[in-house]
Design an enzyme around this catalytic site. Structure first.
Site, short mmCIF file in Angstrom:
data_model
loop_
_atom_site.label_atom_id
_atom_site.label_comp_id
_atom_site.label_asym_id
_atom_site.label_seq_id
_atom_site.Cartn_x
_atom_site.Cartn_y
_atom_site.Cartn_z
CE LYS A 1 17.05 35.98 30.52
NZ LYS A 1 16.04 35.56 31.55
CB SER B 1 17.05 33.06 33.93
OG SER B 1 15.85 33.60 33.07
CB SER C 1 13.55 34.94 34.91
OG SER C 1 13.73 33.61 35.16
#
Length: 463
Positions: free
Chosen positions: A81, A157, A181
């Site tokens: 990420k 997220s 997330s």
């Protein structure tokens, strides 16, 4: 054939490499082909390093030929990420305030561990700006979309990681979870994601969101998540919050059985409004645990006060990040993030100290519950995925993402390990998730429950 290879689990890839029936280069080429096929429509990557990935795969291929694999995941296509540093790659954090010419001088600690074990890094996956909300869009990268229906959000997220996992754009995917997330996008895309106990995986640089932020794996199978967490876990000198090494190898999933376990089930945490489709799917999943030999008891929890406690922790973290920006940079922020930052600046020190005390009470309550039960089951999300590009469901009257994520953030406050397991599909064909929570440092119990359920409800790919 390329699609079949792209959808193989990491554990199956490793077996194939060892047997000589498949090479890391073939696995990486299949993952890159999946990126070519899907990323233009779904927008899961901010940066793809095809050249670097193929070079790493060729080096791995030679090690396997020589009978000298370097670690547990040698040659496995992996994504990171874009909140974490990967050496020589850009780190943009979903933000136009970052330098596009910047290249990380070194790996983040957990990235270094993945590299040491032979991971092949495909690139960096999308995130909202600094990971601030439960959906994945940003001024820098635009909107990331759900593979089951591109008109819907994949959640966030860690939405880019979830989409990559669901579509075969890599086998192992790293996410962060400061309020859900990992679990939100796992539930919305039908994959597996686990937020480990806080401190299990080191973070450096530290998250702006402080001690609610966790790092964990997102995969298509429970076994792959256990493998990835085994590699990433352990103390590191750069993170003084990391827990001591307890020697756990999460690949040993306690026989994948829940027989004899005492399991608590709470359908609403005392305040959540759950869509009937989701409630029905989760209740059916809980019944399957009983069929697998567990003792199920529905319990009453009243966690409505956790909403304000979490808001104070989260918004002050955002405000702290805001303070480090110059006036010109602040103008570039996602407008919703800027609003949250300004609200955070208004929170007083007594308010924050009160929130710390409320967090302590919540942690004690969940500790006490999980001293009596092996696991706690809840919905992972109260709804299925809604329209992409929005922070809140349309027509809901909600203002912030924290209002539609009541099942996730309480366990960031308490720091307990929690996973989202796919548990079926709504009448509209969208995935639903079951949340499995265990006592702190008992990820082995989460994995046991997850693996047992996975045997009767395995991952299904988008068509």
């Amino acid at each position: 054939m390329s699609r079949d290879i792209a959808m193989m689990s990491a554990t199956d890839l490793i077996r194939s490499f060892a047997a000589g029936t498949l090479s890391p280069v073939e696995a990486t080429e299949a993952a890159l082909a999946a990126i070519d096929a899907h990323n233009g429509k779904l927008n899961a990557f901010v940066h793809v390093d095809a050249e670097g990935a193929l070079a790493a795969a060729k080096a791995s291929e030679q090690r396997w030929r020589d009978g000298r694999p370097t670690g547990l995941i040698d040659g496995v296509p992996t994504t990171i990420k874009d909140l974490a540093d990967v050496k020589a790659l850009p780190t943009r954090r979903g933000s136009k305030t970052t330098d596009p010419e910047y290249r990380a001088p070194e790996d983040a600690p957990f990235v270094a561990r993945l590299r040491d074990h032979g991971a092949v890094f495909l690139g960096k996956t999308t995130t909202p700006e600094i990971g601030w909300k439960g959906v994945t869009d940003s001024p820098l990268t635009g909107v990331t979309r759900n593979p089951w229906n591109p008109e819907k959000t994949p959640g966030g997220s860690s939405g880019g990681a979830a989409v990559s996992a669901a579509t075969g754009m890599g086998a192992l995917h790293q996410g962060t979870d400061g309020g859900g997330s990992i679990r939100i996008p796992a539930a919305y895309t039908g994959i597996y994601g686990i937020k480990p106990t806080f401190g299990r995986v080191p973070q450096y640089p530290a998250s702006a969101m402080g001690t609610v932020s966790h790092v964990g794996p997102m995969t298509r199978t429970v076994a792959d998540a256990a493998l990835m967490l085994t590699v990433m876990s352990g103390p590191h000198i750069s993170d003084w919050y990391t827990a001591p090494d307890d020697g756990r190898d999460f690949r040993q999933i306690s026989g994948k059985s829940v027989r004899g376990m005492r399991i608590a089930y709470c359908p609403d945490l005392g305040f959540a409004q759950v869509d009937p489709d989701i409630a029905e799917l989760v209740a059916a999943a809980v019944r399957r645990f009983a069929e697998l030999g567990a003792y199920i008891e529905e319990v009453d929890l009243e966690l409505s006060g956790s909403a304000e406690t979490f808001r104070i922790h989260w918004f002050t973290g955002a405000a702290n990040a805001y303070r480090a920006l110059g006036p010109d940079q602040r103008e570039l922020l996602d407008p919703g993030l800027a609003e949250v930052c300004l609200e955070g600046l208004e929170i007083t020190l007594p308010d924050y100290q009160d929130a710390i005390r409320e967090r302590e009470k919540l942690g004690f309550e969940i500790n006490r519950l999980l001293d009596r039960y092996d696991l706690l089951l809840t919905p992972a999300m109260p709804t299925a995925a809604f329209d992409a590009g929005l922070e809140v469901p349309p027509g809901s009257g909600m203002r912030r993402w924290t209002e539609w994520t009541p099942f996730s953030y309480p366990f960031n406050l308490t720091q307990h390990p929690a996973a989202s397991v796919p548990c079926g599909f709504t009448r509209d064909g969208m995935p639903a998730g079951l949340q499995i929570v265990a006592a702190k440092y008992r990820e082995d119990k989460v994995f046991s429950g997850s693996a047992a359920y996975e045997t009767i409800c395995p991952f299904k790919m988008p068509t």
